[in-house]
Design a protein around this motif. Structure first.
Motif, PDB file in Angstrom:
ATOM      1  N   TRP A 186       0.757  -1.210  -0.196  1.00 60.84           N
ATOM      2  CA  TRP A 186       0.061  -0.066   0.137  1.00 60.84           C
ATOM      3  C   TRP A 186       0.713   1.218  -0.073  1.00 60.84           C
ATOM      4  O   TRP A 186       1.814   1.462   0.789  1.00 60.84           O
ATOM      5  N   TYR A 187       0.559   2.282  -1.038  1.00 64.44           N
ATOM      6  CA  TYR A 187       1.281   3.492  -0.926  1.00 64.44           C
ATOM      7  C   TYR A 187       0.429   4.593  -0.870  1.00 64.44           C
ATOM      8  O   TYR A 187      -0.732   4.540  -0.967  1.00 64.44           O
ATOM      9  N   THR A 188       1.063   5.615  -0.356  1.00 68.28           N
ATOM     10  CA  THR A 188       0.411   6.907  -0.160  1.00 68.28           C
ATOM     11  C   THR A 188       0.229   7.686  -1.419  1.00 68.28           C
ATOM     12  O   THR A 188      -0.590   8.607  -1.581  1.00 68.28           O
ATOM     13  N   THR A 189       1.063   7.429  -2.420  1.00 68.15           N
ATOM     14  CA  THR A 189       1.019   8.155  -3.661  1.00 68.15           C
ATOM     15  C   THR A 189       1.076   7.184  -4.797  1.00 68.15           C
ATOM     16  O   THR A 189       1.274   6.089  -4.756  1.00 68.15           O
ATOM     17  N   GLU A 190       0.820   7.702  -6.003  1.00 64.08           N
ATOM     18  CA  GLU A 190       0.625   6.813  -7.395  1.00 64.08           C
ATOM     19  C   GLU A 190       2.094   6.349  -7.633  1.00 64.08           C
ATOM     20  O   GLU A 190       2.363   5.386  -8.310  1.00 64.08           O
ATOM     21  N   ASN A 243       7.373   6.080  -2.954  1.00 61.09           N
ATOM     22  CA  ASN A 243       7.655   5.078  -2.355  1.00 61.09           C
ATOM     23  C   ASN A 243       7.464   5.068  -0.838  1.00 61.09           C
ATOM     24  O   ASN A 243       7.608   4.088  -0.231  1.00 61.09           O
ATOM     25  N   THR A 244       6.373   6.156  -0.571  1.00 63.58           N
ATOM     26  CA  THR A 244       5.978   5.806   1.040  1.00 63.58           C
ATOM     27  C   THR A 244       5.118   5.091   1.043  1.00 63.58           C
ATOM     28  O   THR A 244       3.951   5.119   0.319  1.00 63.58           O
ATOM     29  N   THR A 245       5.054   3.881   2.027  1.00 68.29           N
ATOM     30  CA  THR A 245       4.068   2.977   2.109  1.00 68.29           C
ATOM     31  C   THR A 245       3.363   2.992   3.442  1.00 68.29           C
ATOM     32  O   THR A 245       3.958   3.632   4.542  1.00 68.29           O
TER      33      THR A 245
END
Length: 329
Positions: A80-84, A87-89
């Motif tokens: 699960w990522y915070t953006t499309e 690399n922040t998960t």
């Protein structure tokens, strides 16, 4: 047999489906190849990832987001990522670690999107967006349309109410509690109201029912909300009309007092229609000949049925030398 694809210890083709390749050792000096080739499989895993967003409910503001892999190989995980593209998960909750693999992230009281991928054996699928949509659970406010005053001995009124979303109900009553249900719906046309039957020319209606907000939550309209209509009696014609008299052109003032049921006088140039001149118990202007002005009684939304004529007079001037020497004035 087959086609020679590459010479070297590694080979990087572009494929769209699982493909089997065959490798053999070759001795350049002797020009000999091993008799048995080794089968090497390049696997393409088709993602079975499904995502499901959500919206808060009337009673719950937390919004669960789901990712599901039905046919994924054992060992597949969700990322699960915070953006499309970043690399922040975030770490999801694993609802089911075996097949079908299911994970969840909960969003609290906000509209927010995540992007989910399927990862297996170092291969990662394209990220899919999943969104939590939040709508505040606000209580709608009942809103009445304008109900302009009318005047005369009788009248009907067209009333309107709103404030809720689709699914709201509006019920019109003749009393704050109990009473008679008069109509159901946003718009209500009253029956003919006679001034003699009203108290101080007024009639109050009450609206109950339910209001539904954008989230689909329903609230009861309690207590019923009131809207009052006003029927003013027709003002009577002004009284006490008076106009100045002058001997030549100049300033004159005409005056009158509002008739019963009125609170001011309006002045015009004609008995009907004509040009509006001003408002007040008196009107001052400059004239050069005898002129009649017309006064009507005004109350908010109402005027008298006719106008009072008020005349300002200009007397002819006496010209010196126009009389004989033996005349007596």
């Amino acid at each position: 047999g087959g086609t020679l694809l590459h010479t070297g210890t590694s080979y990087s083709p572009s494929i769209s489906a699982t493909t089997v390749y065959y490798a053999a050792s070759y001795d350049n000096a002797l020009g000999c190849e091993t008799s048995n080739r080794t089968a090497i499989t390049a696997n393409v895993y088709e993602s079975s990832l499904q995502v499901n967003g959500g919206q808060n409910t009337c009673s719950v503001s937390d919004i669960p987001l789901f990712a599901l892999s039905i046919n994924a190989p054992v060992g597949t995980v969700h990322k699960w990522y915070t953006t499309e593209t970043g690399n922040t998960t975030v770490t999801p909750t694993i609802l089911n670690g075996s097949l079908p693999l299911q994970t969840q992230v909960v969003v609290s009281a906000q509209t927010k999107s995540y992007w989910v991928s399927e990862v297996y054996n170092g291969c990662e699928s394209v990220r899919q967006p999943v969104t939590a949509t939040y709508a505040p659970n606000t209580v709608p406010t009942l809103a009445f349309g304008a109900a302009p005053d009318q005047c005369g001995s009788s009248a009907t009124f067209s009333l309107f109410v709103g404030g809720g979303s689709t699914g709201s109900t509006y019920q019109w009553y003749d009393a704050l509690t109990g009473g008679t249900l008069l109509h159901t719906g946003e718009a209500y046309n009253t029956p003919t109201l006679n001034y003699v039957d009203l108290v101080n020319g007024q009639k109050t209606y009450y609206v109950g029912g339910t209001l539904t907000n954008a989230l689909g939550c329903t609230y009861t309209i309690s207590p019923r909300q009131a809207i009052t209509v006003t029927l003013n009696p027709l003002p009577e014609i002004p009284v006490g009309g008076n106009g100045d008299s002058i001997c030549s052109s100049g300033s004159v003032t005409v005056s009158a007092t509002p008739g019963n049921n009125g609170n001011t006088v309006r002045w015009y140039t004609a008995a009907s229609g004509g040009t509006y001149l001003g408002e007040g118990n008196s009107y001052t202007t400059t004239i050069s000949a005898t002129t009649t002005f017309y006064a009507e009684t005004y109350a908010p939304g109402c005027v008298s049925s006719s106008r009072l004529p008020v005349t300002a007079t200009v007397h002819p001037s006496v010209i010196a030398g126009s009389m004989g020497s033996n005349q007596t004035i």
